[in-house]
Design an enzyme around this catalytic site. Structure first.
Site, PDB file in Angstrom:
ATOM      1  N   THR A 113       1.251  -1.214  -0.286  1.00  0.00           N
ATOM      2  CA  THR A 113      -0.589  -0.048   0.303  1.00  0.00           C
ATOM      3  C   THR A 113       1.135   1.216   0.005  1.00  0.00           C
ATOM      4  O   THR A 113       2.050   0.922   0.837  1.00  0.00           O
ATOM      5  CB  THR A 113      -1.352   0.035   1.118  1.00  0.00           C
ATOM      6  OG1 THR A 113      -1.903  -1.265   1.112  1.00  0.00           O
ATOM      7  CG2 THR A 113      -1.499   1.419   1.171  1.00  0.00           C
ATOM      8  N   GLY A 114       0.036   2.274  -0.406  1.00  0.00           N
ATOM      9  CA  GLY A 114       0.647   3.872  -0.535  1.00  0.00           C
ATOM     10  C   GLY A 114       1.742   4.235  -1.882  1.00  0.00           C
ATOM     11  O   GLY A 114       1.091   3.371  -2.710  1.00  0.00           O
ATOM     12  N   SER A 115       2.378   5.537  -1.952  1.00  0.00           N
ATOM     13  CA  SER A 115       2.579   5.954  -3.290  1.00  0.00           C
ATOM     14  C   SER A 115       3.697   5.188  -3.807  1.00  0.00           C
ATOM     15  O   SER A 115       3.156   5.275  -5.931  1.00  0.00           O
ATOM     16  CB  SER A 115       2.161   7.273  -3.008  1.00  0.00           C
ATOM     17  OG  SER A 115       3.950   8.038  -2.177  1.00  0.00           O
ATOM     18  N   ASP A 162       7.756   3.301   5.476  1.00  0.00           N
ATOM     19  CA  ASP A 162       8.242   4.443   5.528  1.00  0.00           C
ATOM     20  C   ASP A 162       9.892   4.595   6.115  1.00  0.00           C
ATOM     21  O   ASP A 162      10.457   6.125   6.523  1.00  0.00           O
ATOM     22  CB  ASP A 162       7.155   4.583   6.763  1.00  0.00           C
ATOM     23  CG  ASP A 162       5.876   4.882   6.590  1.00  0.00           C
ATOM     24  OD1 ASP A 162       5.793   5.461   5.537  1.00  0.00           O
ATOM     25  OD2 ASP A 162       5.588   3.617   6.898  1.00  0.00           O
ATOM     26  N   GLY A 175       2.506   3.558   7.437  1.00  0.00           N
ATOM     27  CA  GLY A 175       1.644   5.445   7.507  1.00  0.00           C
ATOM     28  C   GLY A 175       0.688   5.147   6.152  1.00  0.00           C
ATOM     29  O   GLY A 175       0.177   6.003   7.415  1.00  0.00           O
ATOM     30  N   GLY A 176       0.600   4.556   5.828  1.00  0.00           N
ATOM     31  CA  GLY A 176      -0.998   4.257   5.222  1.00  0.00           C
ATOM     32  C   GLY A 176      -1.670   3.241   6.483  1.00  0.00           C
ATOM     33  O   GLY A 176      -3.062   3.410   5.469  1.00  0.00           O
ATOM     34  N   GLU A 210      -0.416  -5.555   5.700  1.00  0.00           N
ATOM     35  CA  GLU A 210       1.276  -5.846   5.324  1.00  0.00           C
ATOM     36  C   GLU A 210       2.291  -6.389   5.779  1.00  0.00           C
ATOM     37  O   GLU A 210       2.612  -7.379   5.432  1.00  0.00           O
ATOM     38  CB  GLU A 210       1.665  -4.292   4.890  1.00  0.00           C
ATOM     39  CG  GLU A 210       0.647  -3.075   4.324  1.00  0.00           C
ATOM     40  CD  GLU A 210       1.547  -1.886   4.670  1.00  0.00           C
ATOM     41  OE1 GLU A 210       1.019  -1.321   3.591  1.00  0.00           O
ATOM     42  OE2 GLU A 210       2.055  -1.370   5.600  1.00  0.00           O
ATOM     43  N   LYS A 260      14.479   7.715   2.696  1.00  0.00           N
ATOM     44  CA  LYS A 260      13.597   6.370   3.373  1.00  0.00           C
ATOM     45  C   LYS A 260      14.778   5.490   4.418  1.00  0.00           C
ATOM     46  O   LYS A 260      14.489   5.720   5.652  1.00  0.00           O
ATOM     47  CB  LYS A 260      12.735   5.423   3.500  1.00  0.00           C
ATOM     48  CG  LYS A 260      11.231   5.794   2.050  1.00  0.00           C
ATOM     49  CD  LYS A 260      10.652   6.467   2.826  1.00  0.00           C
ATOM     50  CE  LYS A 260       8.918   7.618   2.824  1.00  0.00           C
ATOM     51  NZ  LYS A 260       8.343   6.079   1.591  1.00  0.00           N
TER      52      LYS A 260
HETATM   53  C1  5RP Z   1       1.779   1.248   4.313  1.00  0.00           C
HETATM   54  C2  5RP Z   1       2.357   1.783   4.477  1.00  0.00           C
HETATM   55  C3  5RP Z   1       3.562   2.715   2.873  1.00  0.00           C
HETATM   56  O1  5RP Z   1       4.204   1.332   2.468  1.00  0.00           O
HETATM   57  C4  5RP Z   1       4.416   3.450   3.922  1.00  0.00           C
HETATM   58  O2  5RP Z   1       3.787   3.813   4.602  1.00  0.00           O
HETATM   59  C5  5RP Z   1       4.923   4.471   2.330  1.00  0.00           C
HETATM   60  O3  5RP Z   1       4.217   5.102   1.731  1.00  0.00           O
HETATM   61  P1  5RP Z   1       4.875   5.610   0.720  1.00  0.00           P
HETATM   62  O4  5RP Z   1       5.111   5.176  -0.902  1.00  0.00           O
HETATM   63  O5  5RP Z   1       3.244   6.145  -0.222  1.00  0.00           O
HETATM   64  O6  5RP Z   1       6.068   6.871   0.670  1.00  0.00           O
HETATM   65  O7  5RP Z   1       3.511   1.207   5.045  1.00  0.00           O
HETATM   66  O8  5RP Z   1       0.710   1.572   5.310  1.00  0.00           O
END
Ligand code: 5RP
Length: 215
Positions: free
Chosen positions: A26-28, A82, A94-95, A101, A119
């Site tokens: 999950t995430g960008s 993160d 973070g998401g 996960e 990161k």
């Molecule tokens: C979601 C996560 C994401 O992998 C983490 O927050 C990184 O996000 P991004 O790719 O948007 O920087 O752990 O729960």
């Protein structure tokens, strides 16, 4: 950093084999990976998704989303993070998708983590450590965390996880023994999971750049 995220995600495509069922985080950064998978959705058998957000994006690309109970172990899991230290241990969540996960990471033979250079850290903990908690245990868990770590848990107000739970973010940590802290937080009644991926770290880390670094 968006270009670095995209480059890391594109590099992760080299781990995808024809006919695979791919675990998807999950995430960008992962959004770029899903879009890359979506260029040829027939190439894989399907995906196991770690969040409603990723499920929606996968389906939009015509990729079938499968139940982990039906697929059994997975060959590959691709997800962001993160924070990542030199031993490929991670802070994630973070998401707010940390629990699913963690389940998919545990079920997978190879965990490929895709990140941008911001990161990378020497010691985990600058990013507030997410903990998913059962709602009725929120205050109890917060008090236990203060007693255990001396750091400050902050309720991520307004956020409900895909599992119907809450998130506490622990600020002010310097995690010198991530495996021990992961185990200790997991022992607190009411904790569903903690966003420390130390007991089961990533197997491969791709840091986006021109060219991407793989370690
Ligand atoms: C979601 C996560 C994401 O992998 C983490 O927050 C990184 O996000 P991004 O790719 O948007 O920087 O752990 O729960």
């Amino acid at each position: 950093m968006t270009e670095a995220k995209r480059l890391a995600a594109e590099k992760a495509m080299s781990y995808v084999e024809d006919g695979m069922i791919v675990g998807v985080g999950t995430g960008s950064t992962v959004a770029y990976f899903i879009d890359a998978l979506g260029r040829d959705p027939e190439r894989i058998r399907g995906a196991v998704s770690s969040s409603e957000q990723s499920t929606e994006r996968l389906r939009r690309h015509g990729i079938e989303v499968l139940d982990l109970n039906a697929t059994g172990p997975l060959a590959l899991y691709v997800d962001g993070a993160d924070e990542c230290d030199g031993a490929k241990r991670l802070i994630k969540g973070g998401g707010a998708a940390l629990t699913r996960e963690k389940i998919i990471a545990e079920a997978s033979q190879r965990f490929v983590c895709i990140i941008d250079p911001s990161k990378e850290v020497d010691v985990l903990g600058r990013f507030p450590l997410p903990v998913e908690v059962v709602p009725m245990a929120r205050s109890l868990v917060a008090r236990k965390i203060v007693a255990l770590t001396g750091a400050q848990p902050v309720w991520r107000e307004g956020v409900v996880t895909d599992n119907g739970n809450l998130i506490l973010d622990i600020h002010g940590l310097r995690i010198t023994d991530p495996v021990a802290l992961e185990s200790a937080i997991n022992q607190i009644p009411g904790v569903v999971s903690v966003g420390l991926f130390a007991r089961r770290p990533a197997d491969v880390v791709i840091v986006g750049g021109e060219p991407p670094t793989v370690r």
